[in-house]
Enzyme design. Structure first.
Site, PDB file in Angstrom:
ATOM      1  N   GLN A  54      24.601 -28.991   6.543  1.00 13.15           N
ATOM      2  CA  GLN A  54      24.645 -28.043   5.504  1.00 13.15           C
ATOM      3  C   GLN A  54      23.367 -27.091   5.959  1.00 13.15           C
ATOM      4  OE1 GLN A  54      24.597 -30.980   1.837  1.00 13.15           O
ATOM      5  NE2 GLN A  54      25.737 -28.999   1.203  1.00 13.15           N
ATOM      6  N   CYS A  92      28.503 -28.686  -4.850  1.00  7.88           N
ATOM      7  CA  CYS A  92      27.928 -28.938  -3.461  1.00  7.88           C
ATOM      8  C   CYS A  92      27.294 -27.714  -3.320  1.00  7.88           C
ATOM      9  CB  CYS A  92      29.025 -29.106  -2.405  1.00  7.88           C
ATOM     10  SG  CYS A  92      28.661 -29.223  -1.025  1.00  7.88           S
ATOM     11  N   HIS A 134      29.558 -38.852  -1.007  1.00  7.46           N
ATOM     12  CA  HIS A 134      29.537 -37.258  -0.783  1.00  7.46           C
ATOM     13  C   HIS A 134      29.041 -36.739   0.320  1.00  7.46           C
ATOM     14  CE1 HIS A 134      29.592 -33.048  -2.597  1.00  7.46           C
ATOM     15  NE2 HIS A 134      28.668 -32.873  -1.761  1.00  7.46           N
ATOM     16  N   GLU A 135      27.540 -37.281   0.321  1.00  6.50           N
ATOM     17  CA  GLU A 135      26.863 -36.558   1.599  1.00  6.50           C
ATOM     18  C   GLU A 135      27.376 -37.155   2.907  1.00  6.50           C
ATOM     19  OE1 GLU A 135      24.734 -34.197   0.998  1.00  6.50           O
ATOM     20  OE2 GLU A 135      24.977 -34.674  -1.183  1.00  6.50           O
ATOM     21  N   HIS A 138      30.013 -35.334   4.554  1.00 10.70           N
ATOM     22  CA  HIS A 138      29.725 -34.172   5.057  1.00 10.70           C
ATOM     23  C   HIS A 138      29.588 -34.432   6.634  1.00 10.70           C
ATOM     24  CE1 HIS A 138      28.810 -30.999   2.197  1.00 10.70           C
ATOM     25  NE2 HIS A 138      28.151 -31.853   1.309  1.00 10.70           N
TER      26      HIS A 138
HETATM   27 NI    NI Z   1      27.527 -31.285  -0.609  1.00  8.35          NI
END
Ligand code: NI
Length: 159
Positions: A54, A92, A134-135, A138
């Site tokens: 991210q 997010c 969730h992380e 990624h």
């Molecule tokens: Ni996210």
């Protein structure tokens, strides 16, 4: 300290699989600084977690904002997951204005290295299990909108 720039969907970096960190990289001062900057950025933007892709790095590093303080997970792997799943709302920082219902394992065991390269085993459930799943997605180039059973868009008009 400047805040790190958070990449937004559909940036292709968000869709790449991230690489494991070597021991040398883990103990480097550069990584220590990056972790600190990521934690500060996550807190400033009210995020519950932030993954390296991210902020433009395809490395296996995520930071999580827990009740008792922020921490980082290096080269994390889920080694156990409950059969039981539950639906819950997610958003997010890379997909502003969109929220969705996502099914996640209720309880997981995650193994990772800390900033000193020490092996840690963490058992997480509920919200913490959800944030970790969730992380970690990624790091595989997977976003919650890929898994969401429904999404809600929040559009803010001009004042
Ligand atoms: Ni996210």
């Amino acid at each position: 300290m400047p805040q790190l720039k958070i990449l937004k969907q559909p940036n292709p970096i968000l869709r790449k699989k991230s690489k494991d960190l070597s021991h040398k990289e883990i103990i480097s001062p550069e990584l220590g600084k990056l972790i600190l900057d990521m934690i500060k950025t996550m807190i400033k933007t009210d995020g519950v977690g932030l993954a390296a892709p991210q902020i433009g790095g395809n490395i296996r590093l995520v930071v999580i904002n827990a009740k008792d303080g922020a921490f980082c997970l290096l080269n994390p792997k889920i080694t156990k997951k409950s059969l039981l799943k539950e639906l819950g709302q997610e958003g997010c920082l890379s997909i502003p204005g969109i929220f969705g219902q996502v099914k996640r394992h209720k309880k997981i065991t995650v193994e990772y290295l800390d900033q000193n390269g020490k092996k840690i085993k963490l058992i997480a459930q509920g919200m913490m299990a959800r944030v970790i799943q969730h992380e970690l997605d990624h790091l595989e180039g997977v976003l919650f909108i890929d898994k969401a059973t429904s999404v809600e868009k929040v559009k803010i008009g001009k004042e």
